[in-house]
Design a protein around this motif. Structure first.
Motif, PDB file in Angstrom:
ATOM      1  N   UNK A  70       0.841  -1.209   0.000  1.00  0.00           N
ATOM      2  CA  UNK A  70       0.000   0.000   0.000  1.00  0.00           C
ATOM      3  C   UNK A  70       0.870   1.251   0.000  1.00  0.00           C
ATOM      4  N   UNK A  71       1.913   1.254   0.838  1.00  0.00           N
ATOM      5  CA  UNK A  71       2.786   2.434   0.909  1.00  0.00           C
ATOM      6  C   UNK A  71       3.525   2.661  -0.403  1.00  0.00           C
ATOM      7  N   UNK A  72       4.070   1.603  -0.974  1.00  0.00           N
ATOM      8  CA  UNK A  72       4.812   1.739  -2.221  1.00  0.00           C
ATOM      9  C   UNK A  72       3.903   2.160  -3.376  1.00  0.00           C
ATOM     10  N   UNK A  73       2.672   1.673  -3.372  1.00  0.00           N
ATOM     11  CA  UNK A  73       1.749   2.052  -4.446  1.00  0.00           C
ATOM     12  C   UNK A  73       1.373   3.524  -4.352  1.00  0.00           C
ATOM     13  N   UNK A  74       1.249   4.059  -3.137  1.00  0.00           N
ATOM     14  CA  UNK A  74       0.864   5.463  -2.964  1.00  0.00           C
ATOM     15  C   UNK A  74       1.986   6.425  -3.336  1.00  0.00           C
ATOM     16  N   UNK A  75       3.233   5.987  -3.155  1.00  0.00           N
ATOM     17  CA  UNK A  75       4.358   6.872  -3.491  1.00  0.00           C
ATOM     18  C   UNK A  75       4.946   6.544  -4.855  1.00  0.00           C
ATOM     19  N   UNK A  76       4.332   5.607  -5.581  1.00  0.00           N
ATOM     20  CA  UNK A  76       4.757   5.318  -6.944  1.00  0.00           C
ATOM     21  C   UNK A  76       6.038   4.523  -7.069  1.00  0.00           C
ATOM     22  N   UNK A  77       6.309   3.620  -6.117  1.00  0.00           N
ATOM     23  CA  UNK A  77       7.532   2.828  -6.169  1.00  0.00           C
ATOM     24  C   UNK A  77       7.318   1.428  -6.725  1.00  0.00           C
ATOM     25  N   UNK A  78       6.077   1.047  -6.991  1.00  0.00           N
ATOM     26  CA  UNK A  78       5.845  -0.277  -7.560  1.00  0.00           C
ATOM     27  C   UNK A  78       6.452  -0.357  -8.964  1.00  0.00           C
ATOM     28  N   UNK A  79       6.927  -1.534  -9.316  1.00  0.00           N
ATOM     29  CA  UNK A  79       7.583  -1.780 -10.604  1.00  0.00           C
ATOM     30  C   UNK A  79       8.833  -0.926 -10.787  1.00  0.00           C
ATOM     31  N   UNK A  80       9.487  -0.632  -9.660  1.00  0.00           N
ATOM     32  CA  UNK A  80      10.800   0.014  -9.689  1.00  0.00           C
ATOM     33  C   UNK A  80      11.738  -0.798  -8.797  1.00  0.00           C
ATOM     34  N   UNK A  81      13.028  -0.564  -8.958  1.00  0.00           N
ATOM     35  CA  UNK A  81      13.998  -1.283  -8.130  1.00  0.00           C
ATOM     36  C   UNK A  81      13.880  -0.899  -6.659  1.00  0.00           C
ATOM     37  N   UNK A  82      13.403   0.312  -6.384  1.00  0.00           N
ATOM     38  CA  UNK A  82      13.393   0.791  -5.008  1.00  0.00           C
ATOM     39  C   UNK A  82      12.440   0.014  -4.115  1.00  0.00           C
ATOM     40  N   UNK A  83      11.359  -0.507  -4.653  1.00  0.00           N
ATOM     41  CA  UNK A  83      10.394  -1.228  -3.819  1.00  0.00           C
ATOM     42  C   UNK A  83      11.024  -2.473  -3.188  1.00  0.00           C
ATOM     43  N   UNK A  84      11.563  -3.427  -3.958  1.00  0.00           N
ATOM     44  CA  UNK A  84      12.192  -4.583  -3.305  1.00  0.00           C
ATOM     45  C   UNK A  84      13.471  -4.236  -2.545  1.00  0.00           C
ATOM     46  N   UNK A  85      14.202  -3.212  -3.007  1.00  0.00           N
ATOM     47  CA  UNK A  85      15.414  -2.817  -2.283  1.00  0.00           C
ATOM     48  C   UNK A  85      15.072  -2.358  -0.871  1.00  0.00           C
ATOM     49  N   UNK A  86      14.096  -1.475  -0.749  1.00  0.00           N
ATOM     50  CA  UNK A  86      13.713  -0.968   0.569  1.00  0.00           C
ATOM     51  C   UNK A  86      13.075  -2.056   1.418  1.00  0.00           C
TER      52      UNK A  86
END
Length: 269
Positions: free
Chosen positions: A121-137
């Motif tokens: 939910x957090x990653x989707x709201x800040x636009x990090x889904x389908x980026x490297x930053x989501x699994x990295x964080x």
């Protein structure tokens, strides 16, 4: 001694056989793979599975690159943040210190699925889904508590007089930390980096939910594409699995002395 050797050899065979079978399956033809009984060694060696996975158009090489970026990024973040945090928990006194340590211990007992929904939910709201930053964080978040628990124990084993002696000689607190204390934990830090890096490299769950674009798939996700309702390409899956296993094996081989020394130090302490 003969009995110990026999027991050790049996244990070795049990652990090494899955790796052997993976390599053998990758070298077999599709006909031999599905034979009953299947041969223990391919009658006709075939490198077609490896050639297909190492071709420029394969998803395996792209997945290898994606996995490497995520593993290196998450490992760097977790290591850089956990070293000063573990030093602070070992050296300084402050309120809620025991609560923080207990919280870090509790996080190691909980499955990662508990935080999956909230992170998504957090990653989707800040636009990090389908980026490297989501699994990295996400992977770094789980790796930091583990690293802090391990490194804090080592910092506690280093006498405080070492810090004081360095500061008496003119070092500031930061200089004493980087120039005197941190070099004492080189082998332990390498051990933590290896454990975190291999765990992140093998991660499947976070990458499955946070990376939904085919171009962003990691190598662990790429292996799952060989198994569908219409096909089961066991040879290609085995070849890709060998590529997945290769980096951790090489890391252990070349950094074995640091890992073993860190493990032995941990046992002694």
């Amino acid at each position: 001694q003969i009995g110990a050797f026999i027991c050790g050899f049996i244990i070795f065979v049990i652990f090494i056989f899955p790796l052997y079978w993976m390599v053998v399956t990758a070298l077999k033809t599709q006909v031999e793979i599905f034979e009953i009984p299947t041969p223990l060694w391919p009658r006709n060696l075939s490198l077609d599975a490896f050639k297909a996975q190492l071709s420029a158009s394969s998803d395996t090489l792209r997945g290898f690159k994606n996995s490497a970026i995520i593993a290196v990024g998450a490992t760097i973040i977790s290591t850089v943040l956990s070293i000063p945090a573990s030093y602070g928990l070992a050296r300084f006194r402050f309120r809620a210190k025991k609560v923080m340590i207990l919280f870090f211990l509790i996080t190691q007992m909980l499955p990662s699925t508990l935080v999956l929904t909230s992170l998504y939910i957090m990653f989707s709201k800040v636009g990090l889904l389908n980026t490297y930053w989501a699994p990295i964080l996400a992977d770094a978040t789980l790796g930091i508590p583990f690293s802090i628990i391990i490194l804090r124990t080592y910092f506690l084993s280093i006498p405080k007089e070492l810090d004081e002696a360095a500061m008496i000689d003119g070092c500031s607190r930061m200089q004493a930390f980087f120039q005197v204390i941190l070099p004492c934990l080189k082998s332990t830090t390498v051990s933590v980096i290896i454990l975190n890096g291999v765990g992140i490299w093998n991660d499947y769950q976070f990458q499955l939910y946070f990376l939904q674009k085919p171009a962003m798939r990691t190598i662990t996700l790429a292996i799952s594409t060989f198994f569908t309702d219409s096909k089961q390409d066991l040879g290609a899956a085995a070849a890709a699995a060998f590529i997945v296993v290769l980096p951790p094996v090489l890391i252990y081989i070349f950094l074995q002395k640091y890992f073993v020394k860190g493990a032995m130090d941990s046992a002694v302490k």
